[in-house]
Design a protein around this motif. Structure first.
Motif, PDB file in Angstrom:
ATOM      1  N   GLY A  91       0.376  -1.629  -0.243  1.00  0.00           N
ATOM      2  CA  GLY A  91      -0.267  -0.095   0.050  1.00  0.00           C
ATOM      3  C   GLY A  91       0.882   0.937  -0.135  1.00  0.00           C
ATOM      4  O   GLY A  91       2.254   1.341   0.696  1.00  0.00           O
ATOM      5  N   PHE A 108      -6.220  -4.217  -5.803  1.00  0.00           N
ATOM      6  CA  PHE A 108      -5.870  -4.149  -4.878  1.00  0.00           C
ATOM      7  C   PHE A 108      -5.807  -4.898  -4.391  1.00  0.00           C
ATOM      8  O   PHE A 108      -7.023  -5.843  -4.387  1.00  0.00           O
ATOM      9  N   VAL A 161      -3.254  -1.233   2.184  1.00  0.00           N
ATOM     10  CA  VAL A 161      -4.206  -1.241   0.660  1.00  0.00           C
ATOM     11  C   VAL A 161      -5.566  -0.882   1.023  1.00  0.00           C
ATOM     12  O   VAL A 161      -6.021  -0.179  -0.192  1.00  0.00           O
ATOM     13  N   LYS A 162      -5.851  -1.146   2.204  1.00  0.00           N
ATOM     14  CA  LYS A 162      -7.549  -0.463   3.064  1.00  0.00           C
ATOM     15  C   LYS A 162      -7.457   0.495   2.354  1.00  0.00           C
ATOM     16  O   LYS A 162      -8.194   1.446   2.089  1.00  0.00           O
ATOM     17  N   ASP A 222      -5.215   2.656   0.763  1.00  0.00           N
ATOM     18  CA  ASP A 222      -5.105   3.132  -0.954  1.00  0.00           C
ATOM     19  C   ASP A 222      -7.096   2.270  -1.276  1.00  0.00           C
ATOM     20  O   ASP A 222      -7.130   3.883  -2.272  1.00  0.00           O
ATOM     21  N   PHE A 223      -7.231   1.740  -1.214  1.00  0.00           N
ATOM     22  CA  PHE A 223      -8.673   1.397  -2.146  1.00  0.00           C
ATOM     23  C   PHE A 223      -9.441   2.633  -0.953  1.00  0.00           C
ATOM     24  O   PHE A 223     -10.900   3.367  -2.147  1.00  0.00           O
ATOM     25  N   LEU A 275     -12.373   0.157  -9.320  1.00  0.00           N
ATOM     26  CA  LEU A 275     -11.527  -0.287  -7.770  1.00  0.00           C
ATOM     27  C   LEU A 275     -12.252  -2.029  -8.418  1.00  0.00           C
ATOM     28  O   LEU A 275     -13.541  -2.185  -8.096  1.00  0.00           O
ATOM     29  N   PHE A 309     -10.829  -4.305  -5.117  1.00  0.00           N
ATOM     30  CA  PHE A 309     -10.257  -5.143  -3.772  1.00  0.00           C
ATOM     31  C   PHE A 309     -10.286  -6.533  -3.478  1.00  0.00           C
ATOM     32  O   PHE A 309     -11.974  -6.567  -3.531  1.00  0.00           O
ATOM     33  N   LEU A 322      -9.479  -9.784  -0.820  1.00  0.00           N
ATOM     34  CA  LEU A 322      -9.057 -10.028   0.173  1.00  0.00           C
ATOM     35  C   LEU A 322      -9.419 -11.269   0.367  1.00  0.00           C
ATOM     36  O   LEU A 322     -10.190 -12.189   0.622  1.00  0.00           O
ATOM     37  N   LYS A 351     -15.599  -3.152  -4.201  1.00  0.00           N
ATOM     38  CA  LYS A 351     -15.929  -2.791  -5.715  1.00  0.00           C
ATOM     39  C   LYS A 351     -16.314  -1.245  -5.769  1.00  0.00           C
ATOM     40  O   LYS A 351     -17.409  -1.017  -5.043  1.00  0.00           O
TER      41      LYS A 351
END
Length: 262
Positions: A150, A172, A185-186, A188-189, A198, A200, A202, A258
Motif C-alpha cells: 500500500g 488491489f 492497501v485498504k 489506498d482503496f 477499482l 479490492f 482480500l 468494488k
C-alpha cells in the motif's frame, strides 16, 4: 481484435503458449523478458505487462506466476533485481515502458508488429506495488495491479499523492494475514479517485509472500490472469469473475470491495 488471445476457461491452469526467457535485452539491462516463444502468430499482437519485484527480490521469487502469465500470451518484462527503495524501481519501470514502445515500432526488430502498445499493464508486489503507483498516471497504462503493497502510510515516505494519479481500472490484492500490507492497501482503496474503477480483493489465510511458490502462482496467479484477460486483453467473458455480488473473487476464500466496476 488483434490482441485476441486463445480462449481459456480456467485462469489458474497452465497457459497454452510455450514461453521464452531472454535474460539480456539490448538497451534494457535492468530487465528480463518472459514471453510466448512464437510471437505474433496469425497476426496476434500481445498485450504487455511490466512487473516490479518486492524489495531485494529477483524474478525467481515470482517465476511460477510470471512464467504462466507469459504462457497465457502476455509479453512480460520483469526487473532482474529489485532495489530496497521505490524511486529506482519507478524509474526502471518507466524505462522498460519506453523500451517496449520503441521495440514495437523498430523496423526489422524481433518485436516489431507483434506487440499491442495500446494494451499495457503495470504491476508489482510489496515495494514493487508501491513503486508501480509512481507510473500509474502514465496515459499509456491501461490497468495497474498492486499486490500486498500500500502507498498510503508507506514507511519509506514515498509521495502518497501518486494515488491521485490513478486513471485506469486498478486492482488491489492482499492477504488477510498480511498485517503489514493490509491496512495500507485498504486505505489506498478508500483514498483512490472516486471515478476510477477499482477492485479490492482480500484473500483468506494468506500472509505477505504466500502463494507465489505454488504452481502457476496459486490463487494470486489465478486472479492476476483473470484480471489481465478482462482489463488488458479485452476478454469480456472474464468480467463476471469480478462483477456482481456472487462473482468468483467475491466469495469463498475471497472478500471483495468494488467501486465503479459493477
Amino acid at each position: 481484435p488483434a490482441s485476441a488471445l486463445p480462449a481459456i476457461s480456467d485462469p489458474g491452469a497452465k497457459g497454452p503458449f510455450e514461453i521464452q526467457v531472454v535474460s539480456t535485452l539490448e538497451g534494457l539491462d535492468t530487465h528480463i523478458l518472459i514471453a510466448p516463444k512464437e510471437l505474433g502468430k496469425d497476426g496476434l499482437k500481445h498485450p504487455i505487462l511490466i512487473w516490479v519485484n518486492g524489495a531485494g527480490a529477483d524474478s525467481s521469487s515470482y517465476r511460477n506466476m510470471l512464467d504462466n502469465v507469459a504462457a497465457h500470451g502476455f509479453f512480460l518484462l520483469d526487473d532482474k533485481q529489485s532495489n530496497f527503495e521505490s524511486m529506482p524501481e519507478v524509474q526502471a519501470q518507466r524505462a522498460a515502458l519506453d523500451w517496449v514502445m520503441a521495440q514495437a515500432d523498430k523496423a526489422g526488430g524481433p518485436y516489431a508488429g507483434k506487440l499491442d502498445t495500446s494494451r499495457i499493464a503495470i504491476a508489482g508486489h510489496s515495494l514493487g506495488s508501491v513503486s508501480t503507483f509512481g507510473n500509474a498516471g502514465d496515459p499509456r497504462i491501461k490497468t495497474s495491479i498492486h499486490m500486498a503493497g500500500g502507498l498510503t502510510g508507506n514507511p519509506e515516505g514515498v509521495d502518497e499523492s501518486w494515488l491521485k494519479n490513478l486513471h485506469a481500472p486498478t486492482a488491489f490484492l492482499v492477504g488477510d494475514r498480511d498485517s503489514n500490507g493490509l491496512p495500507r492497501v485498504k486505505n489506498d482503496f478508500a483514498n483512490a479517485p472516486a471515478s476510477v474503477p477499482l477492485f479490492f480483493g482480500l484473500l483468506a489465510g494468506v500472509s505477505h509472500t504466500d502463494e507465489f511458490s505454488q504452481p502457476n502462482g496459486g490463487r494470486w496467479g489465478r486472479v492476476l490472469i483473470a484480471w489481465l484477460r478482462w482489463q488488458l486483453a479485452g476478454d469480456e467473458s472474464f468480467a463476471a469473475r469480478f462483477k456482481g455480488p456472487d462473482c468468483e473473487f467475491c466469495k469463498g476464500d475471497w472478500t471483495a470491495m468494488k467501486r465503479a466496476l459493477d
